[in-house]
Write a protein that holds these residues in place. Sequence first.
Motif, PDB file in Angstrom:
ATOM      1  N   ASN A   1      69.163  -4.696  57.375  1.00  0.00           N
ATOM      2  CA  ASN A   1      68.116  -4.743  58.408  1.00  0.00           C
ATOM      3  C   ASN A   1      67.375  -3.411  58.490  1.00  0.00           C
ATOM      4  N   TYR A   2      68.112  -2.296  58.398  1.00  0.00           N
ATOM      5  CA  TYR A   2      67.470  -0.975  58.434  1.00  0.00           C
ATOM      6  C   TYR A   2      66.633  -0.756  57.182  1.00  0.00           C
TER       7      TYR A   2
ATOM      8  N   PHE B   1      70.733  -9.607  50.562  1.00  0.00           N
ATOM      9  CA  PHE B   1      70.082  -8.721  51.514  1.00  0.00           C
ATOM     10  C   PHE B   1      69.037  -9.532  52.272  1.00  0.00           C
ATOM     11  N   ASP B   2      69.211  -9.662  53.567  1.00  0.00           N
ATOM     12  CA  ASP B   2      68.335 -10.491  54.386  1.00  0.00           C
ATOM     13  C   ASP B   2      66.888 -10.031  54.269  1.00  0.00           C
TER      14      ASP B   2
ATOM     15  N   THR C   1      68.449 -10.794  46.407  1.00  0.00           N
ATOM     16  CA  THR C   1      69.845 -10.963  46.013  1.00  0.00           C
ATOM     17  C   THR C   1      70.120 -10.153  44.756  1.00  0.00           C
ATOM     18  N   ILE C   2      71.302  -9.498  44.717  1.00  0.00           N
ATOM     19  CA  ILE C   2      71.739  -8.734  43.552  1.00  0.00           C
ATOM     20  C   ILE C   2      72.955  -9.432  42.956  1.00  0.00           C
ATOM     21  N   ASN C   3      72.875  -9.753  41.648  1.00  0.00           N
ATOM     22  CA  ASN C   3      73.977 -10.370  40.917  1.00  0.00           C
ATOM     23  C   ASN C   3      74.404  -9.465  39.775  1.00  0.00           C
TER      24      ASN C   3
ATOM     25  N   VAL D   1      71.262  -7.490  38.380  1.00  0.00           N
ATOM     26  CA  VAL D   1      70.015  -8.265  38.311  1.00  0.00           C
ATOM     27  C   VAL D   1      69.566  -8.545  39.742  1.00  0.00           C
ATOM     28  N   PHE D   2      68.339  -8.132  40.052  1.00  0.00           N
ATOM     29  CA  PHE D   2      67.796  -8.295  41.405  1.00  0.00           C
ATOM     30  C   PHE D   2      66.765  -9.417  41.410  1.00  0.00           C
ATOM     31  N   GLU D   3      66.894 -10.343  42.366  1.00  0.00           N
ATOM     32  CA  GLU D   3      65.932 -11.424  42.566  1.00  0.00           C
ATOM     33  C   GLU D   3      65.324 -11.289  43.958  1.00  0.00           C
TER      34      GLU D   3
END
Length: 312
Positions: free
Chosen positions: A5-6, A99-100, A104-106, A115-117
Amino acid sequence: MMLDNYISDLLYRYQCVTVPGFGAFVAETVPAQVNGSAATFLPPRKIITFNSNIKNNDGLLANHIAANENVSFEKATEMIAQKVASWNYELDQRNALIFDKIGTINVNGEEKNLVFEPANTTNFLVSSFGLSQFVSPEVKREVLKQEVEVLEEKAPIIFTPERKKNNFAFVKYAAAIAVLGTVGLFGYKMHYDQQVAEQTLVVQKNVQDKLEAQIQQATFFIETPNVTAVELPVVEEKLPYHLIAGAFRSEENAEKALQMLIDQGFKAQKLEKNKYDLYPVAYGSFATLEEAEMEKQKLKSEVDAEAWLLID
Protein backbone atom coordinates in the motif's frame (compact mmCIF):
# COMPACT_ATOMS: atom_id res chain seq x y z
CA MET A 1 2.30 -3.88 7.75
CA MET A 2 0.86 -3.64 4.22
CA LEU A 3 4.05 -2.50 2.50
CA ASP A 4 2.51 -2.72 -0.98
CA ASN A 5 0.00 0.00 0.00
CA TYR A 6 2.86 2.41 0.81
CA ILE A 7 4.56 1.50 -2.48
CA SER A 8 1.41 2.24 -4.50
CA ASP A 9 0.98 5.57 -2.65
CA LEU A 10 4.45 6.66 -3.74
CA LEU A 11 3.96 5.50 -7.36
CA TYR A 12 1.34 8.26 -7.81
CA ARG A 13 4.05 10.88 -7.15
CA TYR A 14 7.38 9.33 -8.13
CA GLN A 15 8.76 7.44 -11.12
CA CYS A 16 10.80 4.95 -9.07
CA VAL A 17 10.11 3.41 -5.64
CA THR A 18 12.97 1.24 -4.30
CA VAL A 19 12.45 -1.50 -1.70
CA PRO A 20 15.88 -1.85 -0.02
CA GLY A 21 17.37 -5.32 -0.48
CA PHE A 22 14.59 -6.46 -2.84
CA GLY A 23 14.22 -4.33 -5.99
CA ALA A 24 12.60 -1.24 -7.49
CA PHE A 25 9.17 -0.59 -9.00
CA VAL A 26 9.60 1.79 -11.97
CA ALA A 27 6.75 3.82 -13.52
CA GLU A 28 6.97 4.81 -17.19
CA THR A 29 4.51 7.42 -18.52
CA VAL A 30 2.93 6.56 -21.89
CA PRO A 31 0.58 8.77 -23.98
CA ALA A 32 -3.01 7.98 -24.92
CA GLN A 33 -3.41 5.06 -27.33
CA VAL A 34 -5.96 3.52 -29.70
CA ASN A 35 -5.72 -0.29 -30.03
CA GLY A 36 -7.42 -2.75 -32.39
CA SER A 37 -10.00 -2.42 -35.17
CA ALA A 38 -12.73 -1.95 -32.56
CA ALA A 39 -10.91 1.23 -31.43
CA THR A 40 -10.13 0.75 -27.73
CA PHE A 41 -9.20 4.22 -26.45
CA LEU A 42 -6.70 4.21 -23.55
CA PRO A 43 -5.99 7.43 -21.57
CA PRO A 44 -2.44 8.58 -20.72
CA ARG A 45 -1.12 6.34 -17.93
CA LYS A 46 1.88 4.96 -16.04
CA ILE A 47 3.10 1.44 -16.88
CA ILE A 48 4.73 -0.30 -13.88
CA THR A 49 7.82 -2.52 -14.29
CA PHE A 50 10.10 -4.23 -11.74
CA ASN A 51 13.92 -4.11 -11.65
CA SER A 52 15.50 -6.55 -9.19
CA ASN A 53 18.98 -5.02 -9.69
CA ILE A 54 18.10 -1.72 -7.96
CA LYS A 55 18.28 -2.49 -4.23
CA ASN A 56 20.02 0.49 -2.60
CA ASN A 57 18.14 2.32 0.14
CA ASP A 58 17.38 5.83 -1.18
CA GLY A 59 15.30 6.65 1.95
CA LEU A 60 12.09 7.43 0.05
CA LEU A 61 10.07 4.41 1.20
CA ALA A 62 11.49 4.42 4.74
CA ASN A 63 10.70 8.12 5.24
CA HIS A 64 7.15 7.61 3.98
CA ILE A 65 6.58 4.68 6.36
CA ALA A 66 8.12 6.56 9.29
CA ALA A 67 5.76 9.50 8.74
CA ASN A 68 2.65 7.32 8.44
CA GLU A 69 3.48 4.81 11.21
CA ASN A 70 4.84 7.53 13.53
CA VAL A 71 8.14 5.69 14.04
CA SER A 72 11.80 6.58 13.53
CA PHE A 73 13.64 6.18 10.23
CA GLU A 74 15.72 3.32 11.69
CA LYS A 75 12.60 1.51 12.87
CA ALA A 76 10.98 1.92 9.43
CA THR A 77 14.10 0.50 7.77
CA GLU A 78 13.97 -2.50 10.11
CA MET A 79 10.27 -3.09 9.28
CA ILE A 80 11.10 -3.07 5.57
CA ALA A 81 13.93 -5.58 6.08
CA GLN A 82 11.60 -7.96 7.95
CA LYS A 83 9.02 -7.75 5.17
CA VAL A 84 11.67 -8.35 2.47
CA ALA A 85 12.89 -11.43 4.35
CA SER A 86 9.36 -12.89 4.31
CA TRP A 87 9.04 -12.11 0.59
CA ASN A 88 12.34 -13.85 -0.21
CA TYR A 89 11.20 -16.90 1.76
CA GLU A 90 7.98 -17.10 -0.26
CA LEU A 91 9.93 -16.81 -3.51
CA ASP A 92 12.30 -19.57 -2.39
CA GLN A 93 9.22 -21.75 -1.94
CA ARG A 94 8.21 -20.73 -5.51
CA ASN A 95 5.12 -18.96 -4.26
CA ALA A 96 3.86 -15.92 -6.12
CA LEU A 97 3.96 -12.48 -4.47
CA ILE A 98 0.82 -10.40 -5.10
CA PHE A 99 1.16 -6.62 -4.69
CA ASP A 100 -2.24 -4.94 -4.45
CA LYS A 101 -2.91 -2.53 -7.40
CA ILE A 102 0.69 -3.06 -8.64
CA GLY A 103 1.17 -6.60 -9.98
CA THR A 104 2.46 -10.12 -9.32
CA ILE A 105 6.02 -11.49 -9.03
CA ASN A 106 6.66 -15.16 -9.88
CA VAL A 107 9.80 -17.35 -9.94
CA ASN A 108 10.67 -18.78 -13.35
CA GLY A 109 13.12 -21.58 -14.22
CA GLU A 110 15.88 -23.32 -12.31
CA GLU A 111 17.83 -20.08 -12.03
CA LYS A 112 14.91 -18.59 -10.06
CA ASN A 113 14.51 -15.55 -12.28
CA LEU A 114 11.86 -13.11 -11.10
CA VAL A 115 9.04 -12.40 -13.58
CA PHE A 116 6.81 -9.39 -12.94
CA GLU A 117 3.28 -9.09 -14.38
CA PRO A 118 1.68 -5.63 -13.92
CA ALA A 119 -1.91 -5.50 -12.71
CA ASN A 120 -2.94 -2.64 -15.06
CA THR A 121 -6.03 -2.05 -12.93
CA THR A 122 -4.90 1.29 -11.49
CA ASN A 123 -3.72 4.36 -13.40
CA PHE A 124 -0.99 5.97 -11.29
CA LEU A 125 -0.85 9.07 -13.56
CA VAL A 126 -2.47 11.84 -11.48
CA SER A 127 -3.17 14.08 -14.50
CA SER A 128 -5.45 11.33 -15.91
CA PHE A 129 -7.58 11.17 -12.76
CA GLY A 130 -11.20 10.38 -13.69
CA LEU A 131 -10.38 9.15 -17.21
CA SER A 132 -11.09 5.53 -18.13
CA GLN A 133 -10.72 3.44 -21.27
CA PHE A 134 -13.67 2.96 -23.62
CA VAL A 135 -14.35 1.01 -26.80
CA SER A 136 -15.83 2.51 -29.96
CA PRO A 137 -17.73 0.01 -32.18
CA GLU A 138 -16.17 -0.81 -35.53
CA VAL A 139 -17.53 1.20 -38.48
CA LYS A 140 -18.40 -1.22 -41.31
CA ARG A 141 -18.19 1.13 -44.29
CA GLU A 142 -17.97 -1.58 -46.99
CA VAL A 143 -21.17 -3.30 -45.82
CA LEU A 144 -23.12 -0.03 -45.89
CA LYS A 145 -21.76 0.78 -49.35
CA GLN A 146 -22.95 -2.59 -50.70
CA GLU A 147 -26.43 -2.08 -49.21
CA VAL A 148 -26.71 1.33 -50.92
CA GLU A 149 -25.67 -0.14 -54.28
CA VAL A 150 -28.39 -2.83 -53.98
CA LEU A 151 -31.02 -0.17 -53.26
CA GLU A 152 -29.90 1.87 -56.28
CA GLU A 153 -30.30 -1.17 -58.54
CA LYS A 154 -33.84 -1.86 -57.26
CA ALA A 155 -35.04 1.75 -57.55
CA PRO A 156 -33.32 3.52 -60.51
CA ILE A 157 -33.89 7.24 -60.92
CA ILE A 158 -35.70 8.23 -64.18
CA PHE A 159 -35.74 11.84 -65.41
CA THR A 160 -38.83 13.14 -67.35
CA PRO A 161 -37.76 15.86 -69.84
CA GLU A 162 -41.31 17.22 -70.39
CA ARG A 163 -41.92 17.80 -66.68
CA LYS A 164 -38.54 19.42 -66.29
CA LYS A 165 -39.36 21.82 -69.17
CA ASN A 166 -42.75 22.78 -67.69
CA ASN A 167 -41.20 23.42 -64.31
CA PHE A 168 -38.59 25.68 -65.92
CA ALA A 169 -41.30 27.70 -67.71
CA PHE A 170 -43.19 28.15 -64.45
CA VAL A 171 -39.99 29.40 -62.79
CA LYS A 172 -39.48 31.96 -65.59
CA TYR A 173 -43.02 33.34 -65.22
CA ALA A 174 -42.71 33.47 -61.45
CA ALA A 175 -39.40 35.33 -61.71
CA ALA A 176 -40.91 37.89 -64.13
CA ILE A 177 -43.87 38.52 -61.83
CA ALA A 178 -41.54 38.94 -58.85
CA VAL A 179 -39.41 41.53 -60.73
CA LEU A 180 -42.48 43.57 -61.82
CA GLY A 181 -43.87 43.49 -58.28
CA THR A 182 -40.57 44.68 -56.86
CA VAL A 183 -40.34 47.61 -59.32
CA GLY A 184 -43.93 48.68 -58.52
CA LEU A 185 -43.37 48.57 -54.76
CA PHE A 186 -40.11 50.55 -55.12
CA GLY A 187 -41.86 53.31 -57.12
CA TYR A 188 -44.74 53.52 -54.65
CA LYS A 189 -42.31 53.73 -51.72
CA MET A 190 -40.38 56.62 -53.34
CA HIS A 191 -43.65 58.58 -53.89
CA TYR A 192 -44.80 57.90 -50.31
CA ASP A 193 -41.44 58.94 -48.80
CA GLN A 194 -41.52 62.22 -50.77
CA GLN A 195 -45.01 63.08 -49.42
CA VAL A 196 -43.95 62.32 -45.84
CA ALA A 197 -40.85 64.50 -46.20
CA GLU A 198 -42.91 67.48 -47.47
CA GLN A 199 -45.43 67.15 -44.61
CA THR A 200 -42.61 66.89 -42.07
CA LEU A 201 -41.04 70.16 -43.30
CA VAL A 202 -44.39 71.97 -42.91
CA VAL A 203 -44.87 70.72 -39.35
CA GLN A 204 -41.27 71.57 -38.37
CA LYS A 205 -41.68 75.15 -39.71
CA ASN A 206 -44.90 75.68 -37.70
CA VAL A 207 -43.30 74.35 -34.52
CA GLN A 208 -40.23 76.54 -34.99
CA ASP A 209 -42.37 79.70 -35.51
CA LYS A 210 -44.31 79.01 -32.29
CA LEU A 211 -41.14 78.29 -30.33
CA GLU A 212 -39.52 81.59 -31.41
CA ALA A 213 -42.65 83.51 -30.36
CA GLN A 214 -42.60 81.88 -26.92
CA ILE A 215 -38.89 82.56 -26.45
CA GLN A 216 -39.42 86.32 -27.03
CA GLN A 217 -42.06 86.43 -24.25
CA ALA A 218 -40.46 84.02 -21.78
CA THR A 219 -38.76 84.87 -18.48
CA PHE A 220 -35.95 82.49 -17.61
CA PHE A 221 -35.26 81.05 -14.13
CA ILE A 222 -32.06 79.08 -13.58
CA GLU A 223 -32.53 76.36 -10.98
CA THR A 224 -30.05 73.95 -9.53
CA PRO A 225 -30.50 70.68 -11.43
CA ASN A 226 -31.22 67.51 -9.51
CA VAL A 227 -28.39 65.07 -10.03
CA THR A 228 -29.41 61.47 -9.83
CA ALA A 229 -26.76 58.87 -9.16
CA VAL A 230 -26.42 56.35 -11.92
CA GLU A 231 -25.47 52.83 -11.04
CA LEU A 232 -22.76 51.51 -13.30
CA PRO A 233 -23.10 47.87 -14.40
CA VAL A 234 -20.88 45.48 -12.53
CA VAL A 235 -18.36 43.92 -14.90
CA GLU A 236 -17.71 40.33 -13.98
CA GLU A 237 -14.02 39.50 -13.92
CA LYS A 238 -13.03 36.86 -16.43
CA LEU A 239 -11.14 33.91 -14.97
CA PRO A 240 -9.83 31.89 -17.93
CA TYR A 241 -7.14 29.85 -16.13
CA HIS A 242 -8.36 26.76 -14.25
CA LEU A 243 -6.38 24.28 -12.10
CA ILE A 244 -8.11 20.96 -12.77
CA ALA A 245 -8.27 18.32 -10.02
CA GLY A 246 -10.04 15.74 -12.21
CA ALA A 247 -12.55 15.16 -15.01
CA PHE A 248 -15.57 12.87 -14.63
CA ARG A 249 -17.90 11.21 -17.10
CA SER A 250 -20.63 11.13 -14.43
CA GLU A 251 -21.97 14.52 -13.34
CA GLU A 252 -22.90 12.99 -9.96
CA ASN A 253 -19.27 11.99 -9.33
CA ALA A 254 -18.16 15.47 -10.39
CA GLU A 255 -20.54 17.02 -7.82
CA LYS A 256 -19.13 14.73 -5.09
CA ALA A 257 -15.56 15.69 -5.94
CA LEU A 258 -16.57 19.38 -6.00
CA GLN A 259 -18.13 19.16 -2.52
CA MET A 260 -15.06 17.34 -1.17
CA LEU A 261 -12.74 20.11 -2.43
CA ILE A 262 -15.03 22.81 -1.01
CA ASP A 263 -15.03 21.04 2.37
CA GLN A 264 -11.21 21.11 2.25
CA GLY A 265 -11.27 24.90 1.88
CA PHE A 266 -10.72 25.28 -1.87
CA LYS A 267 -12.70 27.76 -3.99
CA ALA A 268 -13.57 24.85 -6.27
CA GLN A 269 -16.04 24.86 -9.12
CA LYS A 270 -17.45 22.45 -11.70
CA LEU A 271 -16.89 23.57 -15.29
CA GLU A 272 -19.16 22.99 -18.27
CA LYS A 273 -19.04 19.56 -19.94
CA ASN A 274 -16.23 19.50 -22.53
CA LYS A 275 -16.13 18.00 -26.02
CA TYR A 276 -15.07 14.63 -24.56
CA ASP A 277 -18.34 14.48 -22.52
CA LEU A 278 -16.40 14.94 -19.26
CA TYR A 279 -17.15 17.31 -16.36
CA PRO A 280 -13.88 18.96 -15.19
CA VAL A 281 -13.65 19.93 -11.49
CA ALA A 282 -11.17 22.71 -10.67
CA TYR A 283 -9.36 23.59 -7.45
CA GLY A 284 -9.92 27.21 -8.49
CA SER A 285 -9.92 29.69 -11.40
CA PHE A 286 -7.63 32.67 -11.95
CA ALA A 287 -7.43 35.82 -14.05
CA THR A 288 -3.75 35.48 -15.04
CA LEU A 289 -1.36 32.67 -15.84
CA GLU A 290 1.04 33.84 -13.10
CA GLU A 291 -1.64 33.43 -10.41
CA ALA A 292 -2.52 29.95 -11.69
CA GLU A 293 1.14 28.82 -11.73
CA MET A 294 1.73 30.18 -8.19
CA GLU A 295 -1.34 28.30 -6.89
CA LYS A 296 -0.22 25.12 -8.69
CA GLN A 297 3.17 25.24 -6.95
CA LYS A 298 1.46 25.96 -3.65
CA LEU A 299 -0.78 22.89 -4.04
CA LYS A 300 2.22 20.70 -4.76
CA SER A 301 4.37 21.99 -1.87
CA GLU A 302 1.75 22.42 0.89
CA VAL A 303 -0.84 19.67 0.34
CA ASP A 304 1.14 17.44 -2.05
CA ALA A 305 -1.61 17.65 -4.68
CA GLU A 306 -1.17 17.53 -8.44
CA ALA A 307 -3.20 19.69 -10.84
CA TRP A 308 -3.14 20.41 -14.56
CA LEU A 309 -3.83 23.75 -16.18
CA LEU A 310 -6.87 24.35 -18.44
CA ILE A 311 -7.12 27.62 -20.39
CA ASP A 312 -10.46 28.81 -21.84
